[in-house]
Design a protein around this motif. Structure first.
Motif, PDB file in Angstrom:
ATOM      1  N   ALA A  11     -34.330  10.712  -9.038  1.00 40.50           N
ATOM      2  CA  ALA A  11     -33.944   9.784 -10.123  1.00 40.50           C
ATOM      3  C   ALA A  11     -34.032  10.823 -11.577  1.00 40.50           C
ATOM      4  CB  ALA A  11     -35.215   8.809 -10.209  1.00 40.50           C
ATOM      5  N   VAL A  12     -34.825  11.853 -11.397  1.00 36.79           N
ATOM      6  CA  VAL A  12     -34.655  12.699 -12.609  1.00 36.79           C
ATOM      7  C   VAL A  12     -33.472  13.312 -12.778  1.00 36.79           C
ATOM      8  CG1 VAL A  12     -35.732  15.032 -13.588  1.00 36.79           C
ATOM      9  CG2 VAL A  12     -37.224  12.921 -12.717  1.00 36.79           C
ATOM     10  N   ALA A  15     -30.925  10.891 -14.143  1.00 39.86           N
ATOM     11  CA  ALA A  15     -31.159  10.815 -15.706  1.00 39.86           C
ATOM     12  C   ALA A  15     -30.770  11.677 -16.600  1.00 39.86           C
ATOM     13  CB  ALA A  15     -32.537  10.115 -15.631  1.00 39.86           C
ATOM     14  N   ARG A  24     -36.049   9.185 -21.337  1.00 40.05           N
ATOM     15  CA  ARG A  24     -37.059  10.270 -21.819  1.00 40.05           C
ATOM     16  C   ARG A  24     -36.611  11.476 -21.199  1.00 40.05           C
ATOM     17  NH1 ARG A  24     -41.818  10.121 -23.322  1.00 40.05           N
ATOM     18  NH2 ARG A  24     -41.834   7.886 -22.992  1.00 40.05           N
ATOM     19  N   THR A  25     -36.172  11.473 -19.637  1.00 37.05           N
ATOM     20  CA  THR A  25     -35.782  12.334 -19.018  1.00 37.05           C
ATOM     21  C   THR A  25     -34.402  13.191 -19.720  1.00 37.05           C
ATOM     22  OG1 THR A  25     -36.572  11.137 -16.991  1.00 37.05           O
ATOM     23  CG2 THR A  25     -35.022  13.301 -16.887  1.00 37.05           C
ATOM     24  N   ARG A  27     -33.801  13.118 -22.800  1.00 38.20           N
ATOM     25  CA  ARG A  27     -34.316  13.680 -24.195  1.00 38.20           C
ATOM     26  C   ARG A  27     -35.056  15.109 -23.537  1.00 38.20           C
ATOM     27  NH1 ARG A  27     -36.223   9.388 -25.589  1.00 38.20           N
ATOM     28  NH2 ARG A  27     -38.211   9.452 -25.229  1.00 38.20           N
ATOM     29  N   LYS A  39     -45.038  19.501 -22.260  1.00 37.61           N
ATOM     30  CA  LYS A  39     -45.400  18.044 -21.702  1.00 37.61           C
ATOM     31  C   LYS A  39     -46.247  18.263 -20.471  1.00 37.61           C
ATOM     32  CE  LYS A  39     -44.702  14.649 -23.400  1.00 37.61           C
ATOM     33  NZ  LYS A  39     -45.919  14.186 -24.427  1.00 37.61           N
ATOM     34  N   GLU A  43     -50.113  17.096 -20.015  1.00 38.58           N
ATOM     35  CA  GLU A  43     -50.421  15.735 -18.873  1.00 38.58           C
ATOM     36  C   GLU A  43     -51.518  16.516 -17.853  1.00 38.58           C
ATOM     37  OE1 GLU A  43     -49.788  12.998 -18.974  1.00 38.58           O
ATOM     38  OE2 GLU A  43     -48.005  13.148 -20.286  1.00 38.58           O
ATOM     39  N   ALA A  64     -49.748  10.517 -12.350  1.00 38.54           N
ATOM     40  CA  ALA A  64     -48.357  10.069 -12.053  1.00 38.54           C
ATOM     41  C   ALA A  64     -47.506  10.838 -13.262  1.00 38.54           C
ATOM     42  CB  ALA A  64     -48.283   8.340 -12.254  1.00 38.54           C
ATOM     43  N   ASP A  65     -48.030  10.752 -14.400  1.00 37.06           N
ATOM     44  CA  ASP A  65     -47.277  11.354 -15.572  1.00 37.06           C
ATOM     45  C   ASP A  65     -47.094  12.835 -15.286  1.00 37.06           C
ATOM     46  OD1 ASP A  65     -48.686   9.390 -18.362  1.00 37.06           O
ATOM     47  OD2 ASP A  65     -47.117   8.891 -16.808  1.00 37.06           O
ATOM     48  N   TYR A  68     -44.425  13.289 -12.736  1.00 33.75           N
ATOM     49  CA  TYR A  68     -43.121  13.181 -13.237  1.00 33.75           C
ATOM     50  C   TYR A  68     -42.638  14.256 -14.086  1.00 33.75           C
ATOM     51  CZ  TYR A  68     -39.852  11.949 -17.033  1.00 33.75           C
ATOM     52  OH  TYR A  68     -38.854  11.957 -17.962  1.00 33.75           O
ATOM     53  N   ASN A  69     -43.818  14.910 -14.868  1.00 36.20           N
ATOM     54  CA  ASN A  69     -43.191  16.066 -15.613  1.00 36.20           C
ATOM     55  C   ASN A  69     -43.145  17.244 -15.072  1.00 36.20           C
ATOM     56  OD1 ASN A  69     -43.331  15.506 -18.924  1.00 36.20           O
ATOM     57  ND2 ASN A  69     -44.968  14.191 -18.086  1.00 36.20           N
TER      58      ASN A  69
HETATM   59  N1  LIG Z   1     -41.233   8.448 -13.191  1.00 39.78           N
HETATM   60  C1  LIG Z   1     -41.280   8.533 -14.657  1.00 39.78           C
HETATM   61  C2  LIG Z   1     -42.125   8.674 -15.561  1.00 39.78           C
HETATM   62  N2  LIG Z   1     -43.394   8.793 -15.353  1.00 39.78           N
HETATM   63  C3  LIG Z   1     -44.215   8.890 -16.558  1.00 39.78           C
HETATM   64  N3  LIG Z   1     -42.925   8.701 -17.498  1.00 39.78           N
HETATM   65  C4  LIG Z   1     -43.399   8.806 -18.885  1.00 39.78           C
HETATM   66  O1  LIG Z   1     -43.685   9.999 -19.583  1.00 39.78           O
HETATM   67  C5  LIG Z   1     -44.576   9.573 -20.508  1.00 39.78           C
HETATM   68  C6  LIG Z   1     -45.733  10.708 -20.328  1.00 39.78           C
HETATM   69  O2  LIG Z   1     -46.817  10.210 -21.078  1.00 39.78           O
HETATM   70  P1  LIG Z   1     -46.856  10.691 -22.414  1.00 39.78           P
HETATM   71  O3  LIG Z   1     -48.292  10.082 -23.204  1.00 39.78           O
HETATM   72  O4  LIG Z   1     -47.137  12.401 -22.733  1.00 39.78           O
HETATM   73  O5  LIG Z   1     -45.684  10.642 -23.300  1.00 39.78           O
HETATM   74  P2  LIG Z   1     -45.681   9.775 -24.662  1.00 39.78           P
HETATM   75  O6  LIG Z   1     -46.731  10.678 -25.419  1.00 39.78           O
HETATM   76  O7  LIG Z   1     -46.162   8.369 -24.618  1.00 39.78           O
HETATM   77  O8  LIG Z   1     -44.191  10.003 -25.098  1.00 39.78           O
HETATM   78  P3  LIG Z   1     -43.797  11.280 -25.650  1.00 39.78           P
HETATM   79  O9  LIG Z   1     -44.467  11.781 -27.114  1.00 39.78           O
HETATM   80  O10 LIG Z   1     -44.118  12.265 -24.692  1.00 39.78           O
HETATM   81  O11 LIG Z   1     -42.260  11.075 -25.919  1.00 39.78           O
HETATM   82  C7  LIG Z   1     -44.884   8.138 -20.633  1.00 39.78           C
HETATM   83  O12 LIG Z   1     -44.373   7.628 -21.743  1.00 39.78           O
HETATM   84  C8  LIG Z   1     -44.446   7.672 -19.230  1.00 39.78           C
HETATM   85  O13 LIG Z   1     -43.903   6.336 -19.701  1.00 39.78           O
HETATM   86  C9  LIG Z   1     -42.005   8.749 -16.767  1.00 39.78           C
HETATM   87  N4  LIG Z   1     -40.785   8.281 -17.376  1.00 39.78           N
HETATM   88  C10 LIG Z   1     -39.735   8.224 -16.588  1.00 39.78           C
HETATM   89  N5  LIG Z   1     -40.092   8.277 -14.981  1.00 39.78           N
HETATM   90  C11 LIG Z   1     -38.987   8.175 -14.207  1.00 39.78           C
HETATM   91  O14 LIG Z   1     -37.873   8.904 -14.525  1.00 39.78           O
HETATM   92  C12 LIG Z   1     -36.311   8.465 -14.061  1.00 39.78           C
HETATM   93  C13 LIG Z   1     -35.629   8.439 -15.352  1.00 39.78           C
HETATM   94  O15 LIG Z   1     -36.453   7.525 -16.571  1.00 39.78           O
HETATM   95  P4  LIG Z   1     -35.772   7.803 -18.015  1.00 39.78           P
HETATM   96  O16 LIG Z   1     -36.174   9.010 -18.413  1.00 39.78           O
HETATM   97  O17 LIG Z   1     -36.508   6.658 -18.712  1.00 39.78           O
HETATM   98  O18 LIG Z   1     -34.179   7.609 -17.946  1.00 39.78           O
HETATM   99  C14 LIG Z   1     -36.664   6.788 -13.897  1.00 39.78           C
HETATM  100  O19 LIG Z   1     -36.822   6.774 -12.361  1.00 39.78           O
HETATM  101  C15 LIG Z   1     -38.450   6.595 -14.304  1.00 39.78           C
HETATM  102  O20 LIG Z   1     -38.826   5.941 -13.533  1.00 39.78           O
END
Ligand SMILES: N=c1c2ncn([C@@H]3O[C@H](COP(=O)(O)OP(=O)(O)OP(=O)(O)O)[C@@H](O)[C@H]3O)c2ncn1[C@@H]1O[C@H](COP(=O)(O)O)[C@@H](O)[C@H]1O
Length: 134
Positions: A11-12, A15, A24-25, A27, A39, A43, A64-65, A68-69
């Motif tokens: 997925a990453v 994205a 976000r990814t 970005r 990041k 986490e 989980a975060d 992801y990172n």
């Molecule tokens: N699995 C994840 C995932 N896990 C955690 N996160 C985000 O990563 C961030 C980690 O928490 P933080 O508090 O550090 O982030 P934040 O401070 O709120 O925001 P930032 O200041 O970091 O931008 C959270 O906002 C989570 O929503 C994720 N964002 C995306 N995904 C997956 O990645 C794929 C691509 O998604 P997009 O990035 O949205 O295109 C998809 O399958 C998503 O489900």
């Protein structure tokens, strides 16, 4: 768990080239490895703080975060999950559990695979004990 991480990794990758304004990814990829590393470190610290505070549910969320990172950083570094699973299997075959080889240059004795022999090579344990002594 490896299935979830592998699905997340795909997925990453998918994205990576989306619009950074909405993904976000995308970005993170636009901002590069140093932002990804920052990041990931953030986490990891959040997991540690929540664990020390005994906030189990927060540890789950932050883990989980963290994962992801981590997968984002893997993708950026050209690492795929299978590379990591292979390394963990190599360590497990060598030492009986997934751990790092002793840092010292000492050679592990020739033993049957720990999966067959009941104990890990003593040298590995001594190596670690020796390392801790100084
Ligand atoms: N699995 C994840 C995932 N896990 C955690 N996160 C985000 O990563 C961030 C980690 O928490 P933080 O508090 O550090 O982030 P934040 O401070 O709120 O925001 P930032 O200041 O970091 O931008 C959270 O906002 C989570 O929503 C994720 N964002 C995306 N995904 C997956 O990645 C794929 C691509 O998604 P997009 O990035 O949205 O295109 C998809 O399958 C998503 O489900």
């Amino acid at each position: 768990m490896s299935d979830s991480l592998e699905r997340l990794y795909l997925a990453v990758l998918a994205a990576r080239d989306l619009d950074p304004a909405t993904s976000r990814t995308a970005r993170l990829f636009q901002r590069g490895p140093s932002k990804m590393a920052k990041k990931l470190a953030e986490e990891a610290i959040e997991v540690v703080i929540d664990a020390v505070n005994g906030d189990t549910e927060a540890v789950v969320r932050e883990s989980a975060d963290l994962l992801y990172n981590l997968t984002v950083l893997w993708a950026s570094a050209g690492v795929c999950p299978e590379d990591v699973w292979r390394e963990m299997s190599r360590r497990e075959d060598m030492l009986g559990i997934a751990e790092k080889l002793p840092k010292s240059s000492m050679k592990l004795p020739k033993v049957a695979s720990p999966r067959i022999s009941a104990r890990r090579p003593i040298v590995a344990i001594e190596g670690r004990a020796a390392r801790k002594r100084h």
